[in-house]
Motif scaffolding. Structure first.
Motif, PDB file in Angstrom:
ATOM      1  N   ASN A  94      57.897 -37.773  92.670  1.00  0.00           N
ATOM      2  CA  ASN A  94      56.531 -37.441  92.291  1.00  0.00           C
ATOM      3  C   ASN A  94      56.498 -35.936  92.044  1.00  0.00           C
ATOM      4  OD1 ASN A  94      53.439 -37.052  92.613  1.00  0.00           O
ATOM      5  ND2 ASN A  94      53.672 -39.259  92.895  1.00  0.00           N
ATOM      6  N   ASN A  95      55.391 -35.425  91.555  1.00  0.00           N
ATOM      7  CA  ASN A  95      55.232 -33.969  91.543  1.00  0.00           C
ATOM      8  C   ASN A  95      55.155 -33.418  92.964  1.00  0.00           C
ATOM      9  OD1 ASN A  95      55.190 -33.688  88.760  1.00  0.00           O
ATOM     10  ND2 ASN A  95      52.954 -33.603  88.601  1.00  0.00           N
ATOM     11  N   ARG A  96      54.556 -34.199  93.862  1.00  0.00           N
ATOM     12  CA  ARG A  96      54.222 -33.733  95.197  1.00  0.00           C
ATOM     13  C   ARG A  96      54.857 -34.625  96.267  1.00  0.00           C
ATOM     14  NH1 ARG A  96      49.321 -30.649  94.502  1.00  0.00           N
ATOM     15  NH2 ARG A  96      48.567 -30.796  92.366  1.00  0.00           N
ATOM     16  N   PRO A  97      55.399 -34.020  97.326  1.00  0.00           N
ATOM     17  CA  PRO A  97      55.865 -34.822  98.462  1.00  0.00           C
ATOM     18  C   PRO A  97      54.688 -35.538  99.123  1.00  0.00           C
ATOM     19  CG  PRO A  97      56.706 -32.560  98.561  1.00  0.00           C
ATOM     20  CD  PRO A  97      55.662 -32.585  97.495  1.00  0.00           C
ATOM     21  N   PHE A  98      54.994 -36.583  99.883  1.00  0.00           N
ATOM     22  CA  PHE A  98      53.953 -37.378 100.523  1.00  0.00           C
ATOM     23  C   PHE A  98      53.521 -36.691 101.817  1.00  0.00           C
ATOM     24  CE2 PHE A  98      51.612 -40.911 102.164  1.00  0.00           C
ATOM     25  CZ  PHE A  98      51.234 -41.628 101.040  1.00  0.00           C
ATOM     26  N   THR A  99      52.586 -35.750 101.702  1.00  0.00           N
ATOM     27  CA  THR A  99      52.083 -34.984 102.841  1.00  0.00           C
ATOM     28  C   THR A  99      50.562 -35.063 102.870  1.00  0.00           C
ATOM     29  OG1 THR A  99      52.113 -32.982 101.464  1.00  0.00           O
ATOM     30  CG2 THR A  99      54.022 -33.371 102.879  1.00  0.00           C
ATOM     31  N   PRO A 100      49.999 -36.145 103.399  1.00  0.00           N
ATOM     32  CA  PRO A 100      48.549 -36.322 103.362  1.00  0.00           C
ATOM     33  C   PRO A 100      47.770 -35.313 104.189  1.00  0.00           C
ATOM     34  CG  PRO A 100      49.609 -38.060 104.646  1.00  0.00           C
ATOM     35  CD  PRO A 100      50.699 -37.307 103.954  1.00  0.00           C
ATOM     36  N   GLU A 101      48.397 -34.743 105.223  1.00  0.00           N
ATOM     37  CA  GLU A 101      47.672 -33.853 106.119  1.00  0.00           C
ATOM     38  C   GLU A 101      47.005 -32.696 105.372  1.00  0.00           C
ATOM     39  OE1 GLU A 101      50.748 -34.953 106.585  1.00  0.00           O
ATOM     40  OE2 GLU A 101      50.325 -36.383 108.203  1.00  0.00           O
ATOM     41  N   ASN A 102      47.652 -32.167 104.335  1.00  0.00           N
ATOM     42  CA  ASN A 102      47.060 -31.081 103.547  1.00  0.00           C
ATOM     43  C   ASN A 102      46.602 -31.560 102.169  1.00  0.00           C
ATOM     44  OD1 ASN A 102      49.452 -31.422 102.176  1.00  0.00           O
ATOM     45  ND2 ASN A 102      50.325 -29.444 102.750  1.00  0.00           N
ATOM     46  N   ASN A 103      46.306 -32.863 102.083  1.00  0.00           N
ATOM     47  CA  ASN A 103      45.868 -33.481 100.822  1.00  0.00           C
ATOM     48  C   ASN A 103      46.881 -33.261  99.704  1.00  0.00           C
ATOM     49  OD1 ASN A 103      44.251 -34.975  99.094  1.00  0.00           O
ATOM     50  ND2 ASN A 103      42.865 -33.291  98.625  1.00  0.00           N
ATOM     51  N   PHE A 104      48.167 -33.367 100.062  1.00  0.00           N
ATOM     52  CA  PHE A 104      49.252 -33.356  99.070  1.00  0.00           C
ATOM     53  C   PHE A 104      49.247 -32.085  98.218  1.00  0.00           C
ATOM     54  CE2 PHE A 104      47.597 -37.671  99.743  1.00  0.00           C
ATOM     55  CZ  PHE A 104      48.706 -38.299 100.280  1.00  0.00           C
TER      56      PHE A 104
END
Length: 431
Positions: A94-104
């Motif tokens: 993806n463009n972004r890693p799967f880090t929901p804590e900081n809203n990706f």
């Protein structure tokens, strides 16, 4: 003044020294015009307004039917261009890693995230000189001359200072500044950013004669996101990029370098217009399945990563079958998208095994990260990220110069580009 003299001497040494190629040796320039849609290459309006791209098509090979990867996003597709494999293998999913804590908010900036050999690595092993300007997933890459793509995601450091921390050699940006290439104007944006990147590219290319150059043009993507792919603003942006390509063509013409140079112009994905934005995590918030606060996500039982034409949904506990049924039922009731489960995630529409559901936006809709708006809102624009097999998401390819035959190519995959370059420079890429 004396205290600055050693610094100036060092910068001059870096500017004048360092790895350098020979103009008689084979070289490839790979230029990615972000969001270069395949249909542009067959659109009479664009062929008239973009004379330099038109000339390259006339003099070389071209394809308006290049299939990107899934999701059809900038970082996965650029990585596939230099590895020859899909995200399932190279790891930039993806463009972004799967880090929901900081809203990706973070991106896949760093080259050590790539899990397979690249053209950059093989060129280094062959002793070739490499240049990279704003190439995605290049921070820390072993390139001789590099200005990586990275931007600030908070206010703790400016983007220009962040880039300065990661350029290579350490004084690459500073030496360009000493020569007057880089202005003192903070963080340029829009056309000014692409103009600056172009000046840095031309400055380094002319001085260092690299064998492999990777150069990413950006504004065409951002304009299509904001105004849509059919807008006047999008057409103006492509005309601007065409003029930058013209500068490179002019240098190759003037110095009679076509016998040793291959110039490749490509895109990373096509574009689709939409009328409504979908903030997926607002749907989950309404069910009290997560908490949204100050652009952060907490206490989530299920969460989604928005990627324009696609969304990736993950459960905290994938073995909670009763909850999974509830999520499936909620998603299946929505008109904005269709839902795919793990058994569908094979072939083109692949996703990491932690993904419980893939969502594909229906026509007229696009997924966004913004959690400060309703679940669905009327707001038009352009996006990509969906099924790359769709015609509107196909990108384009043009190649001219050394080793290139003339004429149209019926179809290609974006992964083909890596092997074309590998053959041209004998890089022995095998993935």
């Amino acid at each position: 003044m004396k205290q600055f003299l050693p610094i100036l001497i060092f910068l001059c040494f870096i500017s004048c020294g360092g790895p350098k190629g020979n103009w008689s040796e084979p070289r490839v320039i790979l230029i990615s015009i972000d969001g270069l849609r395949g249909d542009i290459l067959s659109n009479p309006a664009y062929t008239k307004d973009c004379p330099n791209l038109t000339r390259l098509m006339r003099d070389g090979a071209y394809c308006s039917n290049v299939q990107s990867v899934f999701p059809s996003l900038t970082y996965p597709s650029h990585t596939s261009m230099i590895t020859g494999v899909t995200p399932a293998k190279h790891g930039i999913v993806n463009n972004r890693p799967f880090t929901p804590e900081n809203n990706f908010v973070d991106w896949y900036w760093y080259a050590d995230s790539i899990q397979v050999p690249t053209l950059i690595k093989n060129a280094k092993q062959k002793g070739l000189v490499t240049l990279g300007i704003s190439w995605p997933v290049s921070v820390g890459a072993k390139m001789d001359w590099m200005l990586p793509e990275i931007k600030t995601v908070n206010d703790t450091i400016s983007t220009i200072d962040l880039v300065r921390k990661h350029d290579h050699p350490e004084s690459f940006l500073e030496s360009a500044k000493v020569r007057g290439v880089v202005p003192d104007d903070g963080n340029p944006s829009g056309y000014n950013r692409d103009r600056l990147l172009h000046e840095v590219f031309m400055d380094a290319f002319v001085r260092k004669a690299p064998h492999l150059s990777l150069y990413h043009m950006i504004e065409t993507d951002l304009v299509q996101h904001e105004f849509g792919k059919s807008s006047t603003e999008a057409r103006d942006a492509f005309m601007f990029m065409d003029s930058l390509v013209g500068n490179i063509i002019g240098f190759l013409d003037k110095n009679k370098l076509w016998a040793s140079t291959t110039l490749i112009i490509t895109g990373d994905h096509g574009f689709r217009n939409y009328k409504k934005q979908v903030s997926l995590n607002r749907l989950f918030e309404k069910e009290s399945w997560l908490t949204l606060s100050n652009d952060s996500i907490s206490d989530w039982k299920v969460v989604g990563l928005a990627s324009g034409g696609s969304g990736f949904v993950r459960l905290k506990d994938p073995t909670d079958w009763d909850f999974k049924k509830k999520v499936r039922l909620l998603l299946s009731k929505q008109d904005a998208f269709e839902i795919l489960e793990q058994r569908h995630m094979n072939g083109v529409l692949w996703a990491p095994r932690q993904t419980d559901f893939i969502l594909l936006a229906n026509d007229g809709y696009s997924f966004v990260r913004n959690t400060n708006q309703p679940f669905i809102i009327d707001k038009p624009g352009g996006s990509h990220g969906g099924d790359p097999r769709r015609t509107i998401l196909k990108t384009g390819y043009i190649a001219t110069g050394r080793g290139i035959s003339n004429g149209p190519i019926e179809s290609m995959a974006i992964t083909d580009i890596a092997f074309i370059i590998s053959d041209l420079l004998r890089l022995d890429l095998e993935n």
